[in-house]
Design an enzyme around this catalytic site. Structure first.
Site, PDB file in Angstrom:
ATOM      1  N   LYS A  35       0.837  -1.208   0.000  1.00 25.20           N
ATOM      2  CA  LYS A  35       0.000   0.000   0.000  1.00 25.20           C
ATOM      3  C   LYS A  35       0.867   1.251   0.000  1.00 25.20           C
ATOM      4  O   LYS A  35       2.086   1.163   0.244  1.00 25.20           O
ATOM      5  CB  LYS A  35      -0.926  -0.025   1.215  1.00 25.20           C
ATOM      6  CG  LYS A  35      -0.192   0.046   2.547  1.00 25.20           C
ATOM      7  CD  LYS A  35      -1.148  -0.201   3.705  1.00 25.20           C
ATOM      8  CE  LYS A  35      -0.392  -0.179   5.025  1.00 25.20           C
ATOM      9  NZ  LYS A  35      -1.267  -0.580   6.153  1.00 25.20           N
ATOM     10  N   ARG A 130     -11.030   0.850  14.519  1.00 22.21           N
ATOM     11  CA  ARG A 130     -11.023   1.539  13.228  1.00 22.21           C
ATOM     12  C   ARG A 130     -12.030   0.804  12.347  1.00 22.21           C
ATOM     13  O   ARG A 130     -13.178   1.200  12.257  1.00 22.21           O
ATOM     14  CB  ARG A 130      -9.622   1.550  12.612  1.00 22.21           C
ATOM     15  CG  ARG A 130      -8.610   2.369  13.428  1.00 22.21           C
ATOM     16  CD  ARG A 130      -7.312   2.575  12.671  1.00 22.21           C
ATOM     17  NE  ARG A 130      -6.843   1.333  12.025  1.00 22.21           N
ATOM     18  CZ  ARG A 130      -5.664   1.191  11.456  1.00 22.21           C
ATOM     19  NH1 ARG A 130      -4.796   2.204  11.425  1.00 22.21           N
ATOM     20  NH2 ARG A 130      -5.320   0.057  10.900  1.00 22.21           N
ATOM     21  N   TYR A 254      17.268  29.683   9.422  1.00 20.85           N
ATOM     22  CA  TYR A 254      16.090  30.428   9.884  1.00 20.85           C
ATOM     23  C   TYR A 254      15.958  30.366  11.402  1.00 20.85           C
ATOM     24  O   TYR A 254      16.141  29.311  12.011  1.00 20.85           O
ATOM     25  CB  TYR A 254      14.814  29.861   9.253  1.00 20.85           C
ATOM     26  CG  TYR A 254      14.675  30.158   7.780  1.00 20.85           C
ATOM     27  CD1 TYR A 254      14.565  31.470   7.326  1.00 20.85           C
ATOM     28  CD2 TYR A 254      14.652  29.131   6.851  1.00 20.85           C
ATOM     29  CE1 TYR A 254      14.425  31.749   5.975  1.00 20.85           C
ATOM     30  CE2 TYR A 254      14.517  29.399   5.495  1.00 20.85           C
ATOM     31  CZ  TYR A 254      14.401  30.712   5.066  1.00 20.85           C
ATOM     32  OH  TYR A 254      14.252  30.970   3.724  1.00 20.85           O
ATOM     33  N   MET A 302      13.264  24.644   3.146  1.00 24.59           N
ATOM     34  CA  MET A 302      12.532  23.969   2.087  1.00 24.59           C
ATOM     35  C   MET A 302      13.453  23.142   1.194  1.00 24.59           C
ATOM     36  O   MET A 302      13.142  22.010   0.822  1.00 24.59           O
ATOM     37  CB  MET A 302      11.788  24.999   1.222  1.00 24.59           C
ATOM     38  CG  MET A 302      10.993  24.374   0.074  1.00 24.59           C
ATOM     39  SD  MET A 302      10.246  25.592  -1.001  1.00 24.59           S
ATOM     40  CE  MET A 302       8.848  26.103  -0.038  1.00 24.59           C
TER      41      MET A 302
HETATM   42  C1  LIG Z   1      -0.570  -1.727   6.633  1.00 25.94           C
HETATM   43  C2  LIG Z   1      -1.221  -2.961   7.059  1.00 25.94           C
HETATM   44  C3  LIG Z   1      -0.449  -4.091   7.376  1.00 25.94           C
HETATM   45  C4  LIG Z   1       1.063  -4.063   7.405  1.00 25.94           C
HETATM   46  O1  LIG Z   1       1.470  -3.410   8.566  1.00 25.94           O
HETATM   47  P1  LIG Z   1       3.036  -3.269   8.913  1.00 25.94           P
HETATM   48  O2  LIG Z   1       3.052  -2.674  10.272  1.00 25.94           O
HETATM   49  O3  LIG Z   1       3.599  -2.347   7.896  1.00 25.94           O
HETATM   50  O4  LIG Z   1       3.599  -4.617   8.834  1.00 25.94           O
HETATM   51  C5  LIG Z   1      -1.116  -5.253   7.709  1.00 25.94           C
HETATM   52  N1  LIG Z   1      -2.466  -5.308   7.729  1.00 25.94           N
HETATM   53  C6  LIG Z   1      -3.241  -4.242   7.447  1.00 25.94           C
HETATM   54  C7  LIG Z   1      -4.710  -4.360   7.509  1.00 25.94           C
HETATM   55  C8  LIG Z   1      -2.644  -3.040   7.103  1.00 25.94           C
HETATM   56  O5  LIG Z   1      -3.402  -1.984   6.805  1.00 25.94           O
END
Ligand SMILES: *Cc1c(COP(=O)(O)O)cnc(C)c1O
Length: 386
Positions: A35, A130, A254, A302
């Site tokens: 992802k 969640r 800065y 930046m």
């Molecule tokens: C992102 C995610 C993972 C992987 O998590 P990591 O901590 O990167 O290993 C596994 N399961 C779900 C549902 C996720 O959203």
């Protein structure tokens, strides 16, 4: 001459880390989680290294299309399921497996017309609050799904909130086992932290490692990447484009946040928050200059940061600056024309930099900005634009 900044992806390290995950997973099949554009690495850049995974998991439908376009015919899982009813058409067309975490997603499936029954992963809310069905509602959701002609196989999944910390996984695992006790179907549980820290208790049909594949320790600073035998998969490097000699009382950057107490040389490196380097990184955040460990001084701008050259007196214009990852990844600099000594085995773990900036490796690797060119290291070590 483009700006000297470059992100380099290390496919051999991606392969190595997947092997490490697989060893811990024992008999479980491994989803390679890609992802967020493969945690900022680029799906197309990691794909070859992850071909040996049992499945690929992600959550964006456009990313799923990209994975299929690369020729992946194996399991492909949407970790959050579909976002609206018409997404199911893409699931049918691309044979995507998808998570089901709420009643609306079941309603949409029930109304979906398809010749291709879908494989779904029914998600339980094990306390993270969640996504997912509460334990007491899991059975009725399972029964509804199981009765749909649009569904062929129902698997069961959950996600740990505390696998990386002292609370651990016991409570969540017990709730999942209890709620799913006599339901048929494959189980899919562990993320990276659960896989590394609780492998013996998270045996399941499928595990879902993400961050370990990218060489960052999910439980840093309790354990670092070396402890878990992980290798960095991403390097962010640039060069010095300026040098200043400071006298006591002179300040840098800065807000004059850093004031020299003695005479010192500082280097100005071509990287800033517009490249994805965290602006909140304080003075003292580690960097490598010519492979030698030193520190940030003054505020991140930046397009530039300033670094202490005291430990690396030979450094000058064109010297390599590694923000995280491995030294020695930049192509030879035509601008300076000179090869400077670089400790090419030096590594700066992304987790150390993240920790100094009050965040995690995940965020830094995902945040590298589109303006940063990316190279994929060839297996023989030479960089190639990609
Ligand atoms: C992102 C995610 C993972 C992987 O998590 P990591 O901590 O990167 O290993 C596994 N399961 C779900 C549902 C996720 O959203």
């Amino acid at each position: 001459m483009p700006r000297p900044i470059l992100a380099t992806i290390h496919p051999a390290a991606l392969r190595h880390n997947l092997d490490q995950a697989r060893r811990r997973a024992l008999q479980s099949r491994v989803w390679a989680v890609v992802k967020a554009n493969a945690y900022g690495h680029g799906i197309e850049r990691v794909f070859d290294a992850f071909r040996s995974a049992d499945g690929i998991a992600l959550l964006d439908l456009a990313e799923a299309e990209r994975v299929r376009a690369l020729g992946w015919r194996g399991p492909l899982l949407l970790l959050e399921g579909v976002f609206e009813p018409r997404d199911l058409e893409l699931c049918s067309r691309l044979a995507l497996w998808h998570t089901v975490h709420c009643d609306a997603q079941i309603d949409w499936l029930a109304a979906h017309k398809t010749q291709q029954p879908h494989r779904v992963f029914l998600k339980m809310n094990s306390g993270m609050n969640r996504l997912g069905f509460a334990p007491g509602r899991l059975r009725s959701a399972w029964a509804r799904l199981n009765a749909l002609t649009q569904v062929d196989e129902v698997s069961l999944m959950m996600h740990f909130s505390d696998a990386d910390g002292p609370k651990g996984i016991d409570g969540a695992l017990a709730a999942f086992d209890e709620a799913t006790r006599d339901l048929p179907g494959e189980r899919c549980v562990a993320n990276s932290a659960a896989l590394l820290r609780h492998a013996e208790r998270t045996r399941a049909d499928w595990v879902r490692p993400g961050i370990v594949l990218y060489g960052s320790a999910p439980d840093y600073p309790e354990h670092d990447a070396a402890h878990w035998h992980l290798q960095p998969t991403q390097t962010l490097a640039t060069r010095l484009i300026g040098v200043q000699q400071l006298q006591p009382g002179d300040s840098v950057g800065y807000g004059s946040r850093f004031v020299a107490e003695q005479p010192m040389r500082i280097g100005v490196a071509a990287v800033g928050y517009a490249d994805g380097y965290p602006r909140v990184a304080p003075s003292g955040t580690p960097v490598l200059v010519d492979g030698v460990r030193t520190r940030l001084v003054g505020r991140v701008s930046m397009d530039m940061v300033t670094v202490d050259l005291t430990p690396v007196p030979q450094a000058g214009l064109g010297s390599e600056v590694v923000l995280w990852g491995r030294a020695g990844t930049l192509p030879p600099s035509a601008a300076t024309g000179m090869a400077r000594p670089v400790d090419s085995h030096a590594v700066l773990p992304i987790d150390e930099v993240a920790h100094a900036a009050g965040t995690v490796g995940y965020e830094l690797m995902c945040a590298v900005a589109p303006r940063v060119p990316v190279a994929v290291e060839e297996e023989d070590g030479a960089g190639l634009p990609a």
